[in-house]
Design an enzyme around this catalytic site. Structure first.
Site, mmCIF file in Angstrom:
data_model
loop_
_atom_site.group_PDB
_atom_site.id
_atom_site.type_symbol
_atom_site.label_atom_id
_atom_site.label_comp_id
_atom_site.label_asym_id
_atom_site.label_seq_id
_atom_site.Cartn_x
_atom_site.Cartn_y
_atom_site.Cartn_z
ATOM 1 N N LYS A 80 -45.792 64.367 49.595
ATOM 2 C CA LYS A 80 -45.284 62.895 49.562
ATOM 3 C C LYS A 80 -44.084 62.876 49.305
ATOM 4 C CE LYS A 80 -47.534 58.446 48.939
ATOM 5 N NZ LYS A 80 -48.391 57.453 48.162
ATOM 6 N N SER A 155 -51.024 54.187 51.197
ATOM 7 C CA SER A 155 -49.462 54.376 51.579
ATOM 8 C C SER A 155 -49.085 55.887 51.940
ATOM 9 C CB SER A 155 -48.603 54.243 50.362
ATOM 10 O OG SER A 155 -48.854 55.083 49.204
ATOM 11 N N SER A 179 -54.467 55.103 47.734
ATOM 12 C CA SER A 179 -53.364 55.625 48.877
ATOM 13 C C SER A 179 -53.551 57.011 49.369
ATOM 14 C CB SER A 179 -52.083 55.224 48.185
ATOM 15 O OG SER A 179 -51.550 54.074 48.318
#
Lengths: 500, 98
Positions: A80, A155, A179
């Site tokens: 990420k 997210s 997330s």
């Protein structure tokens, strides 16, 4: 397309360590896959072809030299874009950091490199991890491999989508209010938010420091456990890191025996507001858990209905403070510095140009909640609700070993559907947020497709702090039965991506 | 708990150092008002005898050994800066002219 991309991480690690397949071949197969499908999926913001092949070659050299390898050496991974990577861009999905290259690695990244995990690149995300759909990325949305018109969750939608589209068998996410778990649920993958403090936050750009936690994403429970074991552990660089042994998550994933366990259904997480197909698959899971010899009871957590409200005061408050550093002075982009303007003017122009609307909304909200005159009514009250949530969990875990609920109230929705309705977007995390508020570990496990739309549904499993191993034991037991029922992994039911 | 006006948003944006264009203030005010109405639910619970919790793991005074280690060089620390001069961050004017 190479068969290697569909193999489990544990299998790939075995092939590499035995010398049957080189780590370079494995990395190249995944890079090829990214080249073919990522134009449609857009899981990656940056692909590091050169770095991936170099670290794979280093693993192969160790295999040749007969050195002992870690459990995931030579296995590719998507990272990420919120974790600092020395020499690789780190944007957090924000224009304000476009082009920034950190001079150091996050502790999680250091651990991955030491373990010989091959980092393929940085994955897309909602700007500064604010969102549940990855539509708030400044660099365009990620698409769900089950249906490219739908969101991959957020997210960490880039991390879930890269795993679900066979671009990488593993990914790292971060979970502040869901997330990791919500993206896992809507893409048919597995995601775990470890106990708060179980994985170092050093080098991870902070959203809400008291809630943020990095964790593993994969396509099955054992692979998730292997990645968890690689990244977890005490770190002196993070003062909130827990100085205790990491729970044996690998052994738990292999145990997969829940006979005699007590499992609690959280009364407040489910029912009204949850899609019919989500409820159907959840109820089937409950029956499955009972058939495996566990006792299922209902428990009540009466303060949970106020958790979402408390979260949307605590998170913006912490975020408004954490994001103050993005002012165009020490790193990132600077806007409007023509020599005539004051530092305040340049900061204000830099932040207006650099931040998207959701980030601005939350900074303003946090600034408001922390203002003199409103502090007690909003932030102070939210912190008291947080205490009540923790007390609800404590009371529940006095009666049961783990708690379960649906991970998300619906399956993946259409891109654009909720983009300009922040409150509707926030509801996606209604079942995952209480877990972050109390700092507990939680897993999302795929439990089937909703009959009405053929999209994946996730089961959330919650354990007490530092009992992360229970998630893996329960998850693996359910997964074994479902694999037998389906005749293979759920992602085998996903449509072929056109590019492939 | 009252609503939030365009003027409030302008004031908060100034505090947060975000230059929001005037014609966008109304849109933000409307959305923030709806969010504030929703989060007012935190007042629905009786918290008279509840202690506030700022952090999931109670910790105080976390120490580590004071051992000198390797740190970033000036060049590394400045590598991402938008403007640099004489091995320092170059910043816009911070004082008003006399």
């Amino acid at each position: 397309m190479s068969e290697l991309i569909r193999k489990d991480a544990s299998v790939l690690a075995g092939l590499v360590s035995s010398g049957e397949v080189s780590a370079v071949e494995v990395a190249q197969a995944h890079l090829d896959r990214i080249a073919v499908v990522d134009g449609d999926v857009h899981a990656f913001l940056h692909v590091d072809t050169e770095g991936a092949l170099a670290s794979a070659a280093a693993v192969d050299a160790k295999v040749k030299a007969g050195e002992k390898l870690s459990v995931l050496a030579g296995v590719p991974l998507g990272l990420k874009d919120i974790l600092a990577t020395n020499g690789l861009p780190t944007t957090c999905g924000s224009r304000v950091l476009d082009g920034w290259i950190p001079p150091y690695d996050a502790t999680v990244v250091t651990k991955l490199r030491e373990a010989g995990v091959v980092i393929l690149g940085k994955t897309n995300m909602d700007e500064f991890a604010m969102g549940s759909s990855t539509e708030h990325s400044a660099f365009g949305p990620t698409h769900n491999p089950w249906d490219l018109e739908r969101i991959p969750g957020g997210s960490g939608g880039g991390s879930s989508a890269c795993v679900a589209s066979f671009e990488a068998p593993l990914a790292i996410g971060t979970d502040t209010g869901g997330s990791i778990r919500q993206p896992a649920a809507v893409t048919g993958s597995v995601g775990v938010k470890p106990t708060y403090g179980g994985v170092s936050r050093y080098g991870i750009v902070a959203l809400a420091s008291s809630l943020d936690q990095a964790g593993p994403c994969a396509r099955n429970v054992l692979d998730t456990a292997l990645l968890h074991s690689v990244i977890a552990g005490h770190d002196p660089m993070d003062a909130t890191s827990i100085n205790a042994p990491v729970p044996d998550v690998i052994a738990a994933a292999k145990r997969a025996d829940i006979k005699g366990m007590k499992v609690g259904i959280v009364k407040e997480l489910g029912g009204e507001g949850y899609q019919a197909g989500v409820r159907t698959r959840f109820e089937e899971s409950v029956a499955l858990i009972e058939s495996l010899g566990a006792e299922v009871v209902e428990v009540s957590c009466p303060s949970f209905p106020a958790a979402l409200a408390a979260y949307y005061l605590i998170l913006p408050s912490e975020a408004s403070s954490n994001l103050a550093k993005f002012d165009g002075i020490r790193f990132g982009n600077r806007v409007g510095d023509d020599g005539t303007k004051s530092v305040e003017q340049v900061m204000s122009e830099t932040r207006a140009a650099g931040f998207g609307s959701e980030v601005i909304r939350r900074i303003i909200l946090g600034t408001y909640a922390l203002s003199a005159g409103y502090y007690d009514a909003y932030y102070g009250q939210a912190q008291k609700v947080r205490t009540l949530i923790k007390q609800d969990f404590d009371a529940a875990f006095a009666k049961v070993d783990v708690l379960i609920s649906p991970t998300a109230p619906t399956t993946a929705f259409k891109i654009g559907e909720k983009l300009d309705d922040p409150l509707a977007m926030y509801l996606n995390d209604v079942a995952t947020i209480p877990v972050n508020m109390a700092g507990l570990p939680g897993m999302s496990l795929p439990i089937g497709l909703a009959p009405e739309d053929n999209l994946p549904v996730g089961l959330q499993i919650i354990a007490p702090a530092m009992a992360d191993d229970r998630l893996y034991n329960v998850g693996a037991a359910i997964e074994r039965e479902l694999l037998a029922k389906w005749g293979g992994p759920i992602l085998g039911m996903a449509p072929e991506l056109a590019g492939a | 708990m009252s609503g939030i006006s365009q003027e409030d948003v302008a004031h908060l944006a100034n505090l947060a150092r975000i230059n929001i264009p005037t014609d966008e203030l109304g849109h933000y005010a409307k959305q923030l008002d709806a969010i504030l109405n929703a989060v007012a639910e935190v007042s629905s619970l009786d918290t008279a005898n509840v202690v506030a919790m700022s952090h999931p793991v109670p910790m105080t005074n976390v120490f580590r050994e004071d051992i000198p280690g390797v740190s970033l060089t000036a060049e590394q620390a400045l590598s991402g800066a938008p403007a640099v001069e004489d091995e320092r961050f170059r910043v816009p004017r911070i004082l008003d002219e006399e």
